[in-house]
Design a protein around this motif. Structure first.
Motif, mmCIF file in Angstrom:
data_model
loop_
_atom_site.group_PDB
_atom_site.id
_atom_site.type_symbol
_atom_site.label_atom_id
_atom_site.label_comp_id
_atom_site.label_asym_id
_atom_site.label_seq_id
_atom_site.Cartn_x
_atom_site.Cartn_y
_atom_site.Cartn_z
ATOM 1 N N ARG A 83 0.868 -1.181 0.000
ATOM 2 C CA ARG A 83 0.000 0.000 0.000
ATOM 3 C C ARG A 83 0.904 1.230 0.000
ATOM 4 O O ARG A 83 1.850 1.295 0.791
ATOM 5 C CB ARG A 83 -0.892 0.015 1.245
ATOM 6 C CG ARG A 83 -1.847 -1.150 1.333
ATOM 7 C CD ARG A 83 -2.758 -1.083 2.574
ATOM 8 N NE ARG A 83 -2.084 -0.821 3.840
ATOM 9 C CZ ARG A 83 -1.503 -1.744 4.597
ATOM 10 N NH1 ARG A 83 -1.471 -3.006 4.217
ATOM 11 N NH2 ARG A 83 -0.943 -1.412 5.742
ATOM 12 N N TYR A 84 0.609 2.166 -0.888
ATOM 13 C CA TYR A 84 1.437 3.376 -0.894
ATOM 14 C C TYR A 84 0.582 4.589 -1.231
ATOM 15 O O TYR A 84 -0.504 4.484 -1.777
ATOM 16 C CB TYR A 84 2.617 3.243 -1.852
ATOM 17 C CG TYR A 84 2.252 3.260 -3.321
ATOM 18 C CD1 TYR A 84 2.270 4.452 -4.050
ATOM 19 C CD2 TYR A 84 1.885 2.102 -3.989
ATOM 20 C CE1 TYR A 84 1.938 4.479 -5.392
ATOM 21 C CE2 TYR A 84 1.558 2.121 -5.322
ATOM 22 C CZ TYR A 84 1.580 3.300 -6.023
ATOM 23 O OH TYR A 84 1.246 3.324 -7.348
ATOM 24 N N GLY A 85 1.122 5.730 -0.872
ATOM 25 C CA GLY A 85 0.496 7.017 -1.142
ATOM 26 C C GLY A 85 1.555 8.088 -0.998
ATOM 27 O O GLY A 85 2.755 7.804 -0.974
ATOM 28 N N TRP A 86 1.127 9.308 -0.847
ATOM 29 C CA TRP A 86 2.079 10.411 -0.767
ATOM 30 C C TRP A 86 2.979 10.215 0.458
ATOM 31 O O TRP A 86 2.526 10.253 1.599
ATOM 32 C CB TRP A 86 1.358 11.757 -0.677
ATOM 33 C CG TRP A 86 2.259 12.889 -1.042
ATOM 34 C CD1 TRP A 86 2.330 13.519 -2.235
ATOM 35 C CD2 TRP A 86 3.260 13.499 -0.209
ATOM 36 N NE1 TRP A 86 3.302 14.472 -2.221
ATOM 37 C CE2 TRP A 86 3.901 14.499 -0.977
ATOM 38 C CE3 TRP A 86 3.702 13.307 1.088
ATOM 39 C CZ2 TRP A 86 4.922 15.284 -0.491
ATOM 40 C CZ3 TRP A 86 4.729 14.088 1.581
ATOM 41 C CH2 TRP A 86 5.326 15.069 0.789
ATOM 42 N N GLY A 87 4.255 9.961 0.204
ATOM 43 C CA GLY A 87 5.259 9.906 1.256
ATOM 44 C C GLY A 87 5.347 8.621 2.047
ATOM 45 O O GLY A 87 6.104 8.555 3.016
ATOM 46 N N HIS A 88 4.610 7.578 1.669
ATOM 47 C CA HIS A 88 4.698 6.331 2.439
ATOM 48 C C HIS A 88 4.449 5.110 1.563
ATOM 49 O O HIS A 88 3.782 5.182 0.544
ATOM 50 C CB HIS A 88 3.700 6.321 3.599
ATOM 51 C CG HIS A 88 2.287 6.173 3.136
ATOM 52 N ND1 HIS A 88 1.675 4.949 3.048
ATOM 53 C CD2 HIS A 88 1.383 7.082 2.704
ATOM 54 C CE1 HIS A 88 0.446 5.109 2.585
ATOM 55 N NE2 HIS A 88 0.247 6.404 2.367
ATOM 56 N N CYS A 89 5.023 3.995 1.995
ATOM 57 C CA CYS A 89 4.776 2.696 1.373
ATOM 58 C C CYS A 89 4.804 1.659 2.491
ATOM 59 O O CYS A 89 5.797 1.542 3.201
ATOM 60 C CB CYS A 89 5.840 2.376 0.317
ATOM 61 S SG CYS A 89 5.598 0.778 -0.493
ATOM 62 N N THR A 90 3.701 0.944 2.652
ATOM 63 C CA THR A 90 3.615 -0.104 3.661
ATOM 64 C C THR A 90 3.662 -1.449 2.949
ATOM 65 O O THR A 90 2.936 -1.683 1.984
ATOM 66 C CB THR A 90 2.318 0.026 4.477
ATOM 67 O OG1 THR A 90 2.300 1.320 5.087
ATOM 68 C CG2 THR A 90 2.232 -1.041 5.556
ATOM 69 N N VAL A 91 4.537 -2.322 3.428
ATOM 70 C CA VAL A 91 4.730 -3.644 2.844
ATOM 71 C C VAL A 91 4.416 -4.684 3.915
ATOM 72 O O VAL A 91 4.887 -4.555 5.051
ATOM 73 C CB VAL A 91 6.180 -3.818 2.339
ATOM 74 C CG1 VAL A 91 6.369 -5.194 1.703
ATOM 75 C CG2 VAL A 91 6.561 -2.709 1.359
ATOM 76 N N ALA A 92 3.622 -5.682 3.555
ATOM 77 C CA ALA A 92 3.288 -6.764 4.491
ATOM 78 C C ALA A 92 3.509 -8.105 3.805
ATOM 79 O O ALA A 92 3.276 -8.249 2.602
ATOM 80 C CB ALA A 92 1.836 -6.647 4.954
ATOM 81 N N PHE A 93 3.979 -9.068 4.590
ATOM 82 C CA PHE A 93 4.172 -10.433 4.098
ATOM 83 C C PHE A 93 3.502 -11.429 5.028
ATOM 84 O O PHE A 93 3.552 -11.290 6.250
ATOM 85 C CB PHE A 93 5.666 -10.797 4.033
ATOM 86 C CG PHE A 93 6.400 -10.163 2.899
ATOM 87 C CD1 PHE A 93 6.258 -10.633 1.604
ATOM 88 C CD2 PHE A 93 7.255 -9.094 3.138
ATOM 89 C CE1 PHE A 93 6.942 -10.042 0.555
ATOM 90 C CE2 PHE A 93 7.947 -8.497 2.099
ATOM 91 C CZ PHE A 93 7.795 -8.977 0.796
ATOM 92 N N TRP A 94 2.878 -12.429 4.444
ATOM 93 C CA TRP A 94 2.445 -13.647 5.096
ATOM 94 C C TRP A 94 2.248 -14.659 3.988
ATOM 95 O O TRP A 94 2.165 -14.303 2.812
ATOM 96 C CB TRP A 94 1.187 -13.458 5.943
ATOM 97 C CG TRP A 94 -0.100 -13.253 5.199
ATOM 98 C CD1 TRP A 94 -1.013 -14.208 4.858
ATOM 99 C CD2 TRP A 94 -0.633 -12.016 4.721
ATOM 100 N NE1 TRP A 94 -2.068 -13.636 4.203
ATOM 101 C CE2 TRP A 94 -1.866 -12.287 4.106
ATOM 102 C CE3 TRP A 94 -0.187 -10.697 4.764
ATOM 103 C CZ2 TRP A 94 -2.649 -11.294 3.527
ATOM 104 C CZ3 TRP A 94 -0.966 -9.714 4.180
ATOM 105 C CH2 TRP A 94 -2.184 -10.014 3.571
ATOM 106 N N THR A 95 2.214 -15.912 4.347
ATOM 107 C CA THR A 95 2.079 -16.969 3.354
ATOM 108 C C THR A 95 0.618 -17.382 3.293
ATOM 109 O O THR A 95 0.095 -17.982 4.235
ATOM 110 C CB THR A 95 3.016 -18.145 3.689
ATOM 111 O OG1 THR A 95 4.362 -17.634 3.714
ATOM 112 C CG2 THR A 95 2.920 -19.243 2.651
ATOM 113 N N HIS A 96 -0.017 -17.013 2.199
ATOM 114 C CA HIS A 96 -1.456 -17.226 2.052
ATOM 115 C C HIS A 96 -1.847 -18.701 2.148
ATOM 116 O O HIS A 96 -2.873 -19.032 2.742
ATOM 117 C CB HIS A 96 -1.934 -16.626 0.731
ATOM 118 C CG HIS A 96 -1.824 -15.143 0.698
ATOM 119 N ND1 HIS A 96 -0.625 -14.498 0.448
ATOM 120 C CD2 HIS A 96 -2.729 -14.175 0.916
ATOM 121 C CE1 HIS A 96 -0.820 -13.189 0.496
ATOM 122 N NE2 HIS A 96 -2.089 -12.963 0.781
#
Length: 136
Positions: A83-96
């Motif tokens: 997920r990203y927007g102005w000034g940030h990017c969030t990254v998440a991991f899990w094994t579906h």
């Protein structure tokens, strides 16, 4: 005796092993032992996952980083929630396939940390912008 997680360098040097499902997800104690090897990442629930928020001085750099993470995920065959927007990017991991955490998630977190630590040079501009500002 509880097994210990490999070092950060070991994690980043590994490639993701295909997860076929049918195995239990990593328990939270084991996940916590791996978490110390990927600075800035936090353990979240529902599903159990690891997540990190990266900060940038503008939208273009956040978008470029999200794209780099996506390219890495495709190359490794292990995909993030980005997920990203102005000034940030969030990254998440899990094994579906196992609805939780696997060593692959930490391998990818270490590789993403490596991307964030590398200098970013925009293709259209010959100068390097300020380094990534990381929250976490």
């Amino acid at each position: 005796m509880t097994p210990q997680a490999p070092s950060t360098q070991d994690l980043a040097a590994r490639t993701c092993e295909p997860c076929r499902g049918g195995i239990p997800p990593m328990d939270r104690a084991m996940a916590a032992s791996y978490l110390v090897q990927v600075p800035g990442w936090v353990l979240k629930e529902d599903p159990d996952r690891i997540e990190r928020d990266f900060r940038f001085p503008d939208f273009a750099q956040a978008q470029a980083f999200a794209s780099q993470v996506g390219t890495l995920c495709e190359a490794e065959g292990h995909h993030a929630e980005i997920r990203y927007g102005w000034g940030h990017c969030t990254v998440a991991f899990w094994t579906h396939k196992i609805r939780g955490l696997h060593e692959n998630d930490f391998v990818m977190a270490a590789k993403v940390n490596g991307l964030a630590d590398a200098p970013y040079v925009p293709a259209a501009v010959g100068t390097e912008p300020p380094p990534y500002v990381q929250e976490g």
